[in-house]
Scaffold this active site. Structure first.
Site, short mmCIF file in Angstrom:
data_model
loop_
_atom_site.label_atom_id
_atom_site.label_comp_id
_atom_site.label_asym_id
_atom_site.label_seq_id
_atom_site.Cartn_x
_atom_site.Cartn_y
_atom_site.Cartn_z
N ASP A 130 7.17 87.36 45.27
CA ASP A 130 7.20 87.54 46.71
C ASP A 130 8.48 88.28 47.08
O ASP A 130 9.57 87.79 46.83
CB ASP A 130 7.15 86.17 47.41
N ARG A 132 9.24 89.31 50.15
CA ARG A 132 9.53 89.24 51.59
C ARG A 132 10.72 88.33 51.86
O ARG A 132 10.92 87.35 51.17
CB ARG A 132 8.30 88.70 52.33
#
Ligand SMILES: [Zn+2]
Length: 200
Positions: A130, A132
């Protein structure tokens, strides 16, 4: 690294859920330019605690109605709930495939077709699980002057990003009736990525 947020343009966005306004934001961090839009309904006042969703672009789900994930169902549920209250906002980040981009996302799907789960597939491709960090949606919430939000999310990292800039967060579960196809995907998000999902 310091970054600067700019609201570039604002316009009407009538939708089948009702009348929104769309705000376009740019954030420059060094050489990197991130873009996001905010869909806003109603007048946001500093003492409000509006519904707030941080949604990451999912071409396959949002546009093509894919059943591999529950992204579209979550987005529609958020728009519906906001329309029901006549107030709230959705920040839509251009972070396809949790930041790996559409091409790598399809590569990961191919590995998943061969039996890998969503986390194993990214690792096999040599990619982060991930990418983000949610600083942009947190900065956008600040831009709107919000001090507190009701966050429609199962993701503890989104809560942390908002609290890091001093915004008080009350979490509203974003669970949807995603069907059997997305069930395995959601189970991995819960078990490996720490998402707060009860209904599995
Ligand atoms: Zn999706």
């Amino acid at each position: 690294m310091s970054s600067s947020l700019q609201m570039a343009a604002e316009a009407r966005l009538p939708s089948r859920f009702g009348e929104f306004r769309i705000f376009a934001f740019e954030q420059r961090t060094g050489q990197q330019l991130d873009e996001a839009v905010a869909l806003v309904m109603g007048e946001l006042r500093p003492d409000d605690c509006p519904l707030y969703r941080i949604h990451s672009q999912c071409l396959t789900g949002d546009v093509f109605h894919s059943l591999r994930c529950d992204c579209r169902a979550q987005l529609e549920q958020a728009m519906e709930q906001i329309a029901g209250e006549g107030k709230g906002l959705i920040v839509y980040e251009m972070k396809e495939g949790r930041g790996i981009g559409i091409v790598n996302k399809v590569r990961a799907y191919a590995l998943q077709d061969g039996g890998a789960d969503t986390v194993e597939a990214n690792l096999q491709l040599g990619l982060d699980v991930d990418l983000r960090d949610y600083r942009l949606p947190a900065a956008i919430a600040q831009w709107f002057g919000l001090k507190q939000v009701r966050l429609m999310s199962n993701n503890p990292e989104k809560i942390a990003a908002l609290e890091a800039v001093g915004i008080h967060v009350k979490r509203i579960s974003a669970e949807t009736d995603a069907g059997d196809q997305a069930g395995d995907y959601l189970r991995v998000k819960k078990e490996k990525l720490g998402h707060l999902i009860d209904g599995l």
